[in-house]
Design an enzyme around this catalytic site. Structure first.
Site, mmCIF file in Angstrom:
data_model
loop_
_atom_site.group_PDB
_atom_site.id
_atom_site.type_symbol
_atom_site.label_atom_id
_atom_site.label_comp_id
_atom_site.label_asym_id
_atom_site.label_seq_id
_atom_site.Cartn_x
_atom_site.Cartn_y
_atom_site.Cartn_z
ATOM 1 N N GLU A 226 21.693 -29.522 -74.274
ATOM 2 C CA GLU A 226 23.103 -29.467 -73.878
ATOM 3 C C GLU A 226 23.900 -30.401 -74.783
ATOM 4 O O GLU A 226 24.942 -30.042 -75.301
ATOM 5 C CB GLU A 226 23.273 -29.859 -72.401
ATOM 6 C CG GLU A 226 24.723 -29.762 -71.933
ATOM 7 C CD GLU A 226 24.931 -29.991 -70.447
ATOM 8 O OE1 GLU A 226 23.964 -29.940 -69.673
ATOM 9 O OE2 GLU A 226 26.084 -30.245 -70.050
ATOM 10 N N ARG A 304 27.177 -36.607 -60.709
ATOM 11 C CA ARG A 304 26.448 -35.623 -59.916
ATOM 12 C C ARG A 304 25.433 -36.311 -58.993
ATOM 13 O O ARG A 304 25.156 -35.825 -57.894
ATOM 14 C CB ARG A 304 25.779 -34.557 -60.793
ATOM 15 C CG ARG A 304 25.371 -33.321 -60.001
ATOM 16 C CD ARG A 304 24.873 -32.188 -60.882
ATOM 17 N NE ARG A 304 25.914 -31.304 -61.367
ATOM 18 C CZ ARG A 304 26.447 -30.292 -60.669
ATOM 19 N NH1 ARG A 304 26.034 -30.023 -59.454
ATOM 20 N NH2 ARG A 304 27.376 -29.547 -61.202
ATOM 21 N N GLU A 706 19.287 -24.500 -61.503
ATOM 22 C CA GLU A 706 18.836 -25.850 -61.184
ATOM 23 C C GLU A 706 18.349 -26.063 -59.751
ATOM 24 O O GLU A 706 17.397 -26.804 -59.536
ATOM 25 C CB GLU A 706 19.982 -26.836 -61.472
ATOM 26 C CG GLU A 706 20.359 -26.871 -62.927
ATOM 27 C CD GLU A 706 21.606 -27.713 -63.154
ATOM 28 O OE1 GLU A 706 22.713 -27.219 -62.864
ATOM 29 O OE2 GLU A 706 21.460 -28.848 -63.594
HETATM 30 N N1 LUZ Z 1 26.566 -30.437 -67.460
HETATM 31 C C1 LUZ Z 1 27.825 -30.877 -67.411
HETATM 32 C C2 LUZ Z 1 25.861 -30.183 -66.341
HETATM 33 O O1 LUZ Z 1 28.419 -31.115 -68.456
HETATM 34 N N2 LUZ Z 1 28.416 -31.031 -66.220
HETATM 35 C C3 LUZ Z 1 27.795 -30.782 -65.053
HETATM 36 O O2 LUZ Z 1 28.383 -30.934 -63.986
HETATM 37 C C4 LUZ Z 1 26.456 -30.354 -65.106
HETATM 38 N N3 LUZ Z 1 25.771 -30.122 -63.994
HETATM 39 C C5 LUZ Z 1 24.515 -29.732 -64.073
HETATM 40 C C6 LUZ Z 1 23.930 -29.572 -65.308
HETATM 41 N N4 LUZ Z 1 24.593 -29.785 -66.430
HETATM 42 MO MO1 MOS Z 2 21.887 -28.493 -67.720
HETATM 43 S S1 MOS Z 2 20.882 -30.033 -66.946
HETATM 44 O O1 MOS Z 2 21.826 -28.225 -69.270
HETATM 45 O O2 MOS Z 2 22.467 -27.462 -66.651
#
Ligand code: LUZ
Ligand code: MOS
Length: 752
Positions: A226, A304, A706
């Site tokens: 990510e 989160r 998730e």
């Molecule tokens: N990525 C993000 C995430 O940038 N914001 C989020 O709220 C999120 N939640 C879950 C996994 N990736």
């Molecule tokens: Mo994410 S932890 O790349 O939804």
């Protein structure tokens, strides 16, 4: 419905970035990295490296034309260290060479001298030194301080969970191709093509339209791509800009494990208060997040953590505080669940400890406190359409959980050296990016003259089956066969400003955009059909099974005829659409609002058998009821659930990240870092909640990526119960993972 990729994968024909044929002039880049965890750079000597034949360049921060900065949420992370290194493995310079081997050899020949500074690897120590990435945050509801007096039981403790390696099959990779006039095309294995584009633009100092990022598919990501696919893509881009030749970088497994961040380890202090019937009256928790050296996504992950600190339970008096601590480890990053699993583990630990002091089973407390419609989350959102109780009831009915519990007890009476136990794990997970602006997506749909359709979106296929879901949405909306739909690669020139494929929202957001774009074309085609059939009221027309019908009557007009006529009539057969999730709002001053479009619910029962002589254990089964709404593909969702459960079990049991005292990763390959394999994976029995729906979901479905990860948390508590069946004096330390080594020690120890 079969995933189109399945056959390609099985026959080895699926193309990944590493399968692309390279031209003879392709160069390879590899970083010179810090071999200490913290220090000031005194001198660098690259002369030996440069003297190797085939080494084209050594690039440092001074070779960057734009800004030496790859930070996203915080602007705190340099691409190449200038004065200070903050973790072992941080890039100091880049070697560009004719082969990947040569680049690595040359990087070994670089001599960097440091003044060694003190390093911190632990979140609580960093907190004491005030090394915070962002200011602490606090979510609260009710009056915790007053509530303790009304509690019949108050229990306090500490809980810790460890890091986790993403272990995607495909390691980090990028290839950069220089095009004419300073433009670059980047093939990157990233979940965030838009961010790769944006950060390359910042580092190279050019306009975004000069950089094209293309992603065909990823061999897994789990959050590890990510944010952390970016640096490698930027390195390749920088080297390509300098040499004007194609440049590739790919990490091998050990490099990938050493150089990239992991799931954040957390440490937490909790206090929980209950009345005599097991109702939770108050809960207080303080989280210490080990962020590593730079912010990366840590502030969002911390957020989160707070959103999910209450998991599936209504707790009227609640206070959760969290602090992100800067340490000298590689920056920790997104990983399936994004801080929520760490929070939920702590609450389950608190419930477990409370249950023990009350002399009851934790399941009693879990059951008594499940969220119901009308309850409030600590962040102010009202609980709607909670299916927790339905899932819990169906779990009991479907799998006879109480009976299984008695079977365990009977087994334990009959056996001395083997003990069985069962634990429940309810889950609640909010769907939407918590960063409001990310909840948007675009789609571009073309219908060609032969009736075939191509769809572009910002969704990255990483094995999760998002392309299948998008095909299904396009086919269903247009009323035509799946085989007519192709989902194109994810490309920044076709889709601008894309959000990462993350937060379980890939299908939801991009599917909604796809639906909107398809609807535009459908409306135009219906107008053409109405003209052809001499019908006034186009709303009476439908396209289904590739044929036009009116009020159930077939109009003898096929999809392909209609498309041909549309083209001849000069009707546009392409559409672009934008979708933004409606109804979201959050106020960071009061820490309240409606951050999520909806929640995913479910409940699992996990059973284990512990070999009390050897400390080995087996996870016998995971049985669960999951609310997937009206699934877009039960097969895909089942695959996601099975994979997530096993990944969660691995985090809780066998996956142990170990650094030495200098901050050097010891668990640096897949023989000394154990992930679940087919032999250790239990039978996962999944029952979808029947008649599930979701009015705000994509075609009434729910996100799936998730949430099921967190079912795995239950295994920790099942193991503790089994240990206690053998050694009643054992008190859980709530320190995950519960490796066989720890289990063995626990079996023969009093207290914790
Ligand atoms: N990525 C993000 C995430 O940038 N914001 C989020 O709220 C999120 N939640 C879950 C996994 N990736
Ligand atoms: Mo994410 S932890 O790349 O939804």
């Amino acid at each position: 419905m079969k995933r189109q990729d399945s056959e390609l994968h099985a026959s080895g024909q699926a193309r990944f970035a590493d399968d692309l044929t390279l031209t003879a002039d392709t160069l390879h880049v590899f970083p010179v990295v810090s071999n200490i965890a913290h220090g000031r750079i005194k001198t660098c000597d690259f002369s030996q490296a440069l003297s190797l034949p085939g080494v084209m360049a050594v690039l440092t921060a001074s070779d960057i034309t734009g800004s030496n900065q790859i930070g996203n949420i915080e602007v705190d992370e340099v691409l190449l260290a200038e004065t200070e290194v903050c973790y072992m493995g941080q890039a100091v310079a880049l070697i560009v060479a004719e082969s990947a081997e040569l680049a690595r050899q040359a990087s070994e020949l670089c001599v960097v001298n440091y003044e060694v500074l003190e390093a911190v690897f632990d979140a609580r120590t960093a907190d004491k030194l005030n090394q915070h990435i962002v200011p602490p945050r606090c979510f609260s509801m009710g009056d915790v301080d007053c509530a303790w007096q009304q509690c019949a039981y108050v229990v306090e403790g500490q809980a810790e969970s460890g890091a986790q390696e993403h272990a995607y099959l495909e390691t980090q990779i990028a290839i950069a191709y220089p095009l004419e006039n300073g433009q670059l095309k980047i093939v990157s294995a990233t979940q965030s093509p838009g961010m790769v584009q944006r950060i390359i633009v910042r580092v190279l100092d050019c306009a975004m339209h000069m950089i094209e990022v293309d992603v065909l598919r990823l061999g897994g990501a789990f959050g590890g791509k990510e944010e952390q696919a970016t640096a490698w893509a930027v390195m390749a881009a920088l080297a390509a800009q300098h040499t004007q030749q194609p440049v590739k970088i790919q990490l091998n497994r050990e490099e990938d494990m050493r150089l990239t961040g992991k799931r954040h380890p957390y440490s937490a202090d909790f206090k929980i208060g209950l009345n005599s019937s097991g109702k939770i009256l108050a809960y207080q928790v303080q989280f210490y997040q080990n962020a590593g050296a730079f912010a990366d996504l840590s502030p969002a992950i911390l957020e989160r953590t707070l959103f999910h600190a209450g998991n599936a339970y209504f707790i009227a008096n609640f206070r959760a505080t969290a602090v992100s601590c800067r340490t000298n480890l590689p920056p920790n990053t997104a990983f399936r669940g994004f801080g929520a699993p760490q929070a939920m583990f702590v609450l389950e630990a608190a419930i477990f400890k409370a249950a023990q002091s009350m002399g009851i089973d934790p399941a009693t407390i879990q059951q008594r406190n499940l969220l119901q419609d009308g309850d409030h989350f600590p962040y102010g959102m009202t609980v709607k359409n909670s299916t927790l109780k339905a899932c819990r009831d169906l779990l009991e009915q479907e799998y006879a959980i109480s009976q299984r519990q008695q079977d365990c007890d009977r087994f334990n009476t009959a056996h001395t050296l083997k003990k069985k136990a069962l634990a429940l794990m309810p889950i609640t997970f909010g769907i939407s990016f918590t960063a409001l602006f990310l909840n948007q997506a675009d789609a571009l749909v073309h219908v060609y003259g032969d009736g075939s359709v191509i769809v572009s979106t910002g969704a990255v296929e990483m094995g999760q089956g998002v392309k299948l879901k998008l095909r299904r949405v396009a086919a269903q909306t247009l009323g035509i066969g799946l085989e007519r739909i192709k989902i194109d690669s994810t490309n920044t020139s076709r889709i601008a400003n894309m959000s990462p494929t993350a937060a379980s929202t890939g299908a939801d957001l991009n599917g909604q955009a796809t639906r909107l774009a398809c609807k535009q074309i459908l409306m135009r085609l219906k107008q053409i059909a109405a003209d052809m059939l001499n019908i006034k009221n186009i709303s009476s027309l439908h396209i289904q099974n590739e044929r036009v019908s009116m009020e159930g009557q077939d109009m003898a007009l096929e999809w392909c005829q209609l498309v041909t006529q549309a083209y001849i009539s000069r009707c546009g057969l392409s559409a672009q659409a934008h979708y933004a999730t409606p109804g979201l709002a959050f106020d960071r001053n009061s820490e309240t609002g409606t951050p999520f479009a909806y929640h995913v619910y479910g409940c699992a029962a996990l059973e284990v058998t512990v070999d009390c002589l050897r400390g080995r254990y087996q996870i016998d089964s995971v049985k669960l009821v999951h609310d997937a709404g009206k699934s877009l593909s039960a097969d895909v969702d089942l695959g996601q659930i099975e994979g997530a459960v096993v990944q969660g079990l691995g985090w809780m049991t066998m996956e142990e990240i170990v650094y030495d005292q200098q901050g050097c990763l010891l668990s640096n390959n897949l023989t000394n870092y154990k992930i679940p394999d087919i032999y250790s994976a239990p039978e996962v029995q999944v029952k979808f909640l029947p008649d599930g729906g979701n009015e705000v979901g994509l075609l009434n479905s729910k996100a799936v990526g998730e949430p099921p990860f967190m079912y795995g948390i239950g295994v920790y508590f099942a193991l503790v119960k089994a240990i206690q069946a053998f050694n009643p004096g054992y008190r859980a330390s709530f320190s995950a993972p519960m490796t066989p080594e720890k289990v063995l020690m626990a079996l023969y120890r009093n207290g914790n």
